[in-house]
Design a protein around this motif. Structure first.
Motif: not given
Length: 402
Positions: A276-290
């Protein structure tokens, strides 16, 4: 079945540079076992093969050609990584390295911080791929998950335990900028391991078809690669090749000393349908250090280089010997292992020597550090001899180099 010897293939690749790289492959393949973790994708079977399917007869050459023609672009599955190099326990230093990297301005989500964790023991992973520009590997822990996601021109890595994310820009597939780097990367999947192993096949190697097996529910042929030479620590390499697609499903490297495999690389479950295309979607969770990868590169460039001597030595790397007995030689340009307490190095010397064996010869003296596969002799004057060979072979090579 008689061994398939690749002399004709080697004759077709006779230019000096490529020949030199083939000779060095005996060293690269076992060392890549350690580098497996650096790529964060190691695939190792958790389930035993079940049954020996009745498949049409093939020759070793036909099976090698089948691997070369394999072009699987889409898959997903559950895998395990298990590595047994026989290294001494680091007593939790793996976590300390990751923590130290984060405190030093790095990120615990940086893929390179997972090297020590994957270099030993058994770990569960999930993998997915959709062409060369979409891939995901997740390392599962009892209470955490670490993932590396490649989607187009972006690469994300996320460590749920520390709630840290790492972001970098990926070079475009097939670009000239990417090609040199890709050629230098260590193998990271069963196919890549198989490709490297097959590059090192020459007259010092026996290659045969060793029956059939079932791996992850798939019918497969077994290709067996064995050194003909004595003195190497490599016992055999077994590659299970999917009968339908030609994709290597399992890679097993066993040492000449016997016992458990040093590394297994293979699927326990595999599905060749499009993820599924969504397998490769990613958004850092709230509060995560990037942490941005480009920022880390800039920081490293600004720091003084403490490994210039080693880098210079690697530039002058030589390959001694032939076939599976090939040994890499280079000069670090500095001192070897501390050998006495008069300079205040007694504690350091004692610790390092406890991990290795002190040896002497025409070359002088030094210390041999051993694993179940790769051994390295570091002389007191800073020269290094390393390869998938015995301690005696290293000492002999060092003496002959004088």
């Amino acid at each position: 079945m008689a061994p398939y010897e690749s002399d004709d293939t080697l004759a077709d690749e006779a230019d000096d540079v490529r020949a030199g790289r083939r000779k060095a492959a005996r060293y690269v393949v076992p060392v890549a076992v350690v580098g497996l973790a650096a790529a964060t994708i190691g695939l190792v079977p958790a389930l035993a093969d079940s049954g020996d399917p009745n498949l049409p007869k093939v020759t070793a050459q036909q099976l090698i050609e089948k691997i070369a023609k394999s072009d699987v672009q889409q898959l997903s599955g559950t895998v395990k990584i298990s590595t047994d190099l026989g290294l001494p326990s680091l007593g939790g230093l793996e976590s300390s390295f990751a923590s130290g990297a984060a405190k030093g301005g790095g990120s615990s989500a940086d893929p390179s911080s997972k090297l020590m964790e994957l270099a030993s023991g058994t770990h569960t992973l999930r993998v997915a791929a959709d062409g060369p520009d979409k891939g995901k590997v997740s390392l599962l822990d009892s209470a955490a998950e670490y993932s590396v996601i490649h989607n187009g021109d972006e690469v994300w890595a996320y460590d749920s335990k520390s709630n840290e994310a790492y972001h970098a820009t990926a070079p475009k597939s097939g670009s000239q900028k990417e090609s040199p780097k890709a050629k230098q990367e260590v193998p990271s999947t069963p196919k890549e391991f198989a490709d490297e192993a097959l590059k090192s096949v020459d007259a010092t190697t026996s290659v045969t078809v060793d029956g059939t097996a079932q791996v992850a529910g798939r019918d497969a042929y077994k290709l067996l690669i064995k050194p003909k030479q004595s003195g190497t620590t490599v016992g055999a390499i077994s590659i299970a090749v999917d009968a339908k697609t030609g994709l290597p499903l399992k890679f097993t490297l066993t040492p000449a000393s016997g016992g458990a495999a040093v590394v297994d690389a293979g699927f326990t479950r595999v599905d060749f349908s499009k993820p599924a295309a969504s397998t490769f979607d990613f958004t850092p969770p709230k509060g995560a250090k990037v942490t941005q990868g480009d920022d880390l590169k800039a920081d490293k460039k600004a720091q003084p280089k403490s490994d210039e001597g080693l880098t210079k030595g690697l530039d002058g790397l030589k390959t001694l010997g032939k076939g599976w007995n090939s040994i890499a030689e280079f000069d670090t340009g500095g001192q070897g292992v501390p050998s006495g307490s008069s300079s205040g190095n007694g504690d350091v010397s004692g610790f390092l020597n406890s991990l290795g064996d002190h040896v002497t010869g025409k070359f002088g003296s030094g210390t041999v550090f051993s694993t179940r596969l790769v051994n390295a002799l570091i002389t007191d004057n800073g020269k290094v001899y390393a390869g998938a060979v015995t301690k005696d072979a290293l000492v002999k090579a060092a003496n002959a180099a004088q």
